[in-house]
Scaffold this motif. Sequence first.
Motif, PDB file in Angstrom:
ATOM      1  N   GLU A 153      88.320 107.640  59.266  1.00  0.00           N
ATOM      2  CA  GLU A 153      87.696 107.071  58.069  1.00  0.00           C
ATOM      3  C   GLU A 153      88.201 107.795  56.831  1.00  0.00           C
ATOM      4  O   GLU A 153      88.227 109.027  56.790  1.00  0.00           O
ATOM      5  CB  GLU A 153      86.171 107.198  58.150  1.00  0.00           C
ATOM      6  CG  GLU A 153      85.464 106.732  56.890  1.00  0.00           C
ATOM      7  CD  GLU A 153      83.981 107.066  56.889  1.00  0.00           C
ATOM      8  OE1 GLU A 153      83.382 107.083  55.800  1.00  0.00           O
ATOM      9  OE2 GLU A 153      83.420 107.333  57.976  1.00  0.00           O
ATOM     10  N   PHE A 154      88.621 107.041  55.836  1.00  0.00           N
ATOM     11  CA  PHE A 154      89.046 107.580  54.552  1.00  0.00           C
ATOM     12  C   PHE A 154      88.150 106.979  53.476  1.00  0.00           C
ATOM     13  O   PHE A 154      88.041 105.758  53.377  1.00  0.00           O
ATOM     14  CB  PHE A 154      90.497 107.215  54.241  1.00  0.00           C
ATOM     15  CG  PHE A 154      91.504 107.687  55.257  1.00  0.00           C
ATOM     16  CD1 PHE A 154      92.252 108.833  55.046  1.00  0.00           C
ATOM     17  CD2 PHE A 154      91.721 106.969  56.427  1.00  0.00           C
ATOM     18  CE1 PHE A 154      93.189 109.256  55.974  1.00  0.00           C
ATOM     19  CE2 PHE A 154      92.658 107.381  57.367  1.00  0.00           C
ATOM     20  CZ  PHE A 154      93.393 108.529  57.143  1.00  0.00           C
ATOM     21  N   LYS A 182      87.864 111.567  57.942  1.00  0.00           N
ATOM     22  CA  LYS A 182      86.898 111.971  58.962  1.00  0.00           C
ATOM     23  C   LYS A 182      87.355 111.346  60.275  1.00  0.00           C
ATOM     24  O   LYS A 182      87.704 110.163  60.324  1.00  0.00           O
ATOM     25  CB  LYS A 182      85.500 111.475  58.614  1.00  0.00           C
ATOM     26  CG  LYS A 182      84.923 112.077  57.353  1.00  0.00           C
ATOM     27  CD  LYS A 182      83.529 111.501  57.083  1.00  0.00           C
ATOM     28  CE  LYS A 182      82.954 112.044  55.796  1.00  0.00           C
ATOM     29  NZ  LYS A 182      81.605 111.415  55.515  1.00  0.00           N
ATOM     30  N   ARG A 183      87.310 112.115  61.326  1.00  0.00           N
ATOM     31  CA  ARG A 183      87.831 111.668  62.616  1.00  0.00           C
ATOM     32  C   ARG A 183      86.664 111.456  63.590  1.00  0.00           C
ATOM     33  O   ARG A 183      85.849 112.357  63.797  1.00  0.00           O
ATOM     34  CB  ARG A 183      88.807 112.698  63.169  1.00  0.00           C
ATOM     35  CG  ARG A 183      89.593 112.266  64.382  1.00  0.00           C
ATOM     36  CD  ARG A 183      90.661 113.297  64.709  1.00  0.00           C
ATOM     37  NE  ARG A 183      91.512 112.874  65.804  1.00  0.00           N
ATOM     38  CZ  ARG A 183      91.242 113.103  67.084  1.00  0.00           C
ATOM     39  NH1 ARG A 183      90.144 113.769  67.408  1.00  0.00           N
ATOM     40  NH2 ARG A 183      92.061 112.686  68.026  1.00  0.00           N
ATOM     41  N   VAL A 233      76.736 106.222  47.647  1.00  0.00           N
ATOM     42  CA  VAL A 233      77.002 107.363  46.773  1.00  0.00           C
ATOM     43  C   VAL A 233      78.356 107.969  47.090  1.00  0.00           C
ATOM     44  O   VAL A 233      78.936 107.759  48.165  1.00  0.00           O
ATOM     45  CB  VAL A 233      75.893 108.431  46.906  1.00  0.00           C
ATOM     46  CG1 VAL A 233      74.548 107.861  46.501  1.00  0.00           C
ATOM     47  CG2 VAL A 233      75.850 108.982  48.339  1.00  0.00           C
ATOM     48  N   LEU A 234      78.864 108.753  46.152  1.00  0.00           N
ATOM     49  CA  LEU A 234      80.139 109.440  46.354  1.00  0.00           C
ATOM     50  C   LEU A 234      80.064 110.404  47.535  1.00  0.00           C
ATOM     51  O   LEU A 234      79.005 110.975  47.813  1.00  0.00           O
ATOM     52  CB  LEU A 234      80.518 110.228  45.096  1.00  0.00           C
ATOM     53  CG  LEU A 234      80.969 109.442  43.869  1.00  0.00           C
ATOM     54  CD1 LEU A 234      81.125 110.398  42.699  1.00  0.00           C
ATOM     55  CD2 LEU A 234      82.282 108.717  44.140  1.00  0.00           C
ATOM     56  N   PRO A 235      81.170 110.608  48.218  1.00  0.00           N
ATOM     57  CA  PRO A 235      81.185 111.620  49.287  1.00  0.00           C
ATOM     58  C   PRO A 235      80.893 113.012  48.733  1.00  0.00           C
ATOM     59  O   PRO A 235      81.169 113.300  47.561  1.00  0.00           O
ATOM     60  CB  PRO A 235      82.617 111.545  49.829  1.00  0.00           C
ATOM     61  CG  PRO A 235      83.156 110.241  49.363  1.00  0.00           C
ATOM     62  CD  PRO A 235      82.466 109.931  48.080  1.00  0.00           C
ATOM     63  N   THR A 236      80.351 113.848  49.568  1.00  0.00           N
ATOM     64  CA  THR A 236      80.170 115.240  49.189  1.00  0.00           C
ATOM     65  C   THR A 236      81.471 116.002  49.437  1.00  0.00           C
ATOM     66  O   THR A 236      82.339 115.561  50.187  1.00  0.00           O
ATOM     67  CB  THR A 236      79.039 115.879  50.011  1.00  0.00           C
ATOM     68  OG1 THR A 236      79.352 115.757  51.409  1.00  0.00           O
ATOM     69  CG2 THR A 236      77.716 115.192  49.730  1.00  0.00           C
ATOM     70  N   LEU A 283      88.310 103.078  54.153  1.00  0.00           N
ATOM     71  CA  LEU A 283      89.386 102.576  54.999  1.00  0.00           C
ATOM     72  C   LEU A 283      89.170 103.123  56.400  1.00  0.00           C
ATOM     73  O   LEU A 283      88.890 104.311  56.569  1.00  0.00           O
ATOM     74  CB  LEU A 283      90.737 103.044  54.453  1.00  0.00           C
ATOM     75  CG  LEU A 283      91.914 103.114  55.429  1.00  0.00           C
ATOM     76  CD1 LEU A 283      92.288 101.723  55.917  1.00  0.00           C
ATOM     77  CD2 LEU A 283      93.108 103.796  54.783  1.00  0.00           C
ATOM     78  N   PHE A 284      89.302 102.251  57.391  1.00  0.00           N
ATOM     79  CA  PHE A 284      89.191 102.662  58.786  1.00  0.00           C
ATOM     80  C   PHE A 284      90.496 102.332  59.494  1.00  0.00           C
ATOM     81  O   PHE A 284      91.020 101.228  59.368  1.00  0.00           O
ATOM     82  CB  PHE A 284      88.024 101.949  59.470  1.00  0.00           C
ATOM     83  CG  PHE A 284      86.705 102.193  58.801  1.00  0.00           C
ATOM     84  CD1 PHE A 284      86.047 103.404  58.950  1.00  0.00           C
ATOM     85  CD2 PHE A 284      86.130 101.228  57.988  1.00  0.00           C
ATOM     86  CE1 PHE A 284      84.838 103.644  58.326  1.00  0.00           C
ATOM     87  CE2 PHE A 284      84.917 101.456  57.353  1.00  0.00           C
ATOM     88  CZ  PHE A 284      84.272 102.663  57.527  1.00  0.00           C
TER      89      PHE A 284
END
Length: 240
Positions: free
Chosen positions: A186-187, A236-237, A16-19, A176-177
């Motif tokens: 993380e993107f 996200k890191r 699902v799409l990110p929140t 993407l990592f």
Amino acid sequence: MGIREILQQTEHRPWVLPTGNWRYYQEWNNAVFLHWQVDLNELRQFVPDDLVIDLLEGKAWVSLVAFTMEKIRPRNLPAFSPVSDFHEINIRTYVKYKGKAGVYFLSIEGGAKLSCQIAKTLSALPYRFSKIKRTYNHYYAENSLFKDRLELNYKIGPPLTEKTQLDKWLTERYALFQDTETSINEFEIHHVEWPTYEVALEHINVNYPRFGKLLSGTPDLSHYSTGVKVIAWDKKRYEK
């Protein structure tokens, strides 16, 4: 197609799409995909140990994607073409992190110095400047520091009427990592499914010495796409 319509097309996504609100808009246009099947042990030395190399039927792949980045901008701000429009080449492989499949960039080249500096500062992605020129069916890039060169003449063929599992596995990636000294970033992204065409490679010279045998010889598979409009969320890191 507007952003709202793009966000409503999600059937092709693996999750699902990110929140939360998206952070960036960009367009990846007139893309040539070159794919090589590679030796897993050869590839492993270029990928951080924190990432699992993703395999299809036990095979590892590396891809070179040459395209034109356009209209990249933050949410609620307009694009500024001297920075937001430039030619780009990325060399990527396919990985998993925390069970999620995505890509890992071995290299990213941009054809505008300022754009590369801004992108590298904001994202920590491995952007670097190369001299890049392209016309309708020709793509050329050179980096004297790394002794890299790409020369490509191609002819666009008909659209793929039916994509194979491999076609989708190599192109439909929504994460993407990338590693830093202290973290894995993380993107997440979203776009409609790539409109994909056959492409005939009339002349090709791919020479990236530091990647050894990974980009050796004629690609095992190639694609062309008119492009996609891309929505991206903030990174996200994850601490190492």
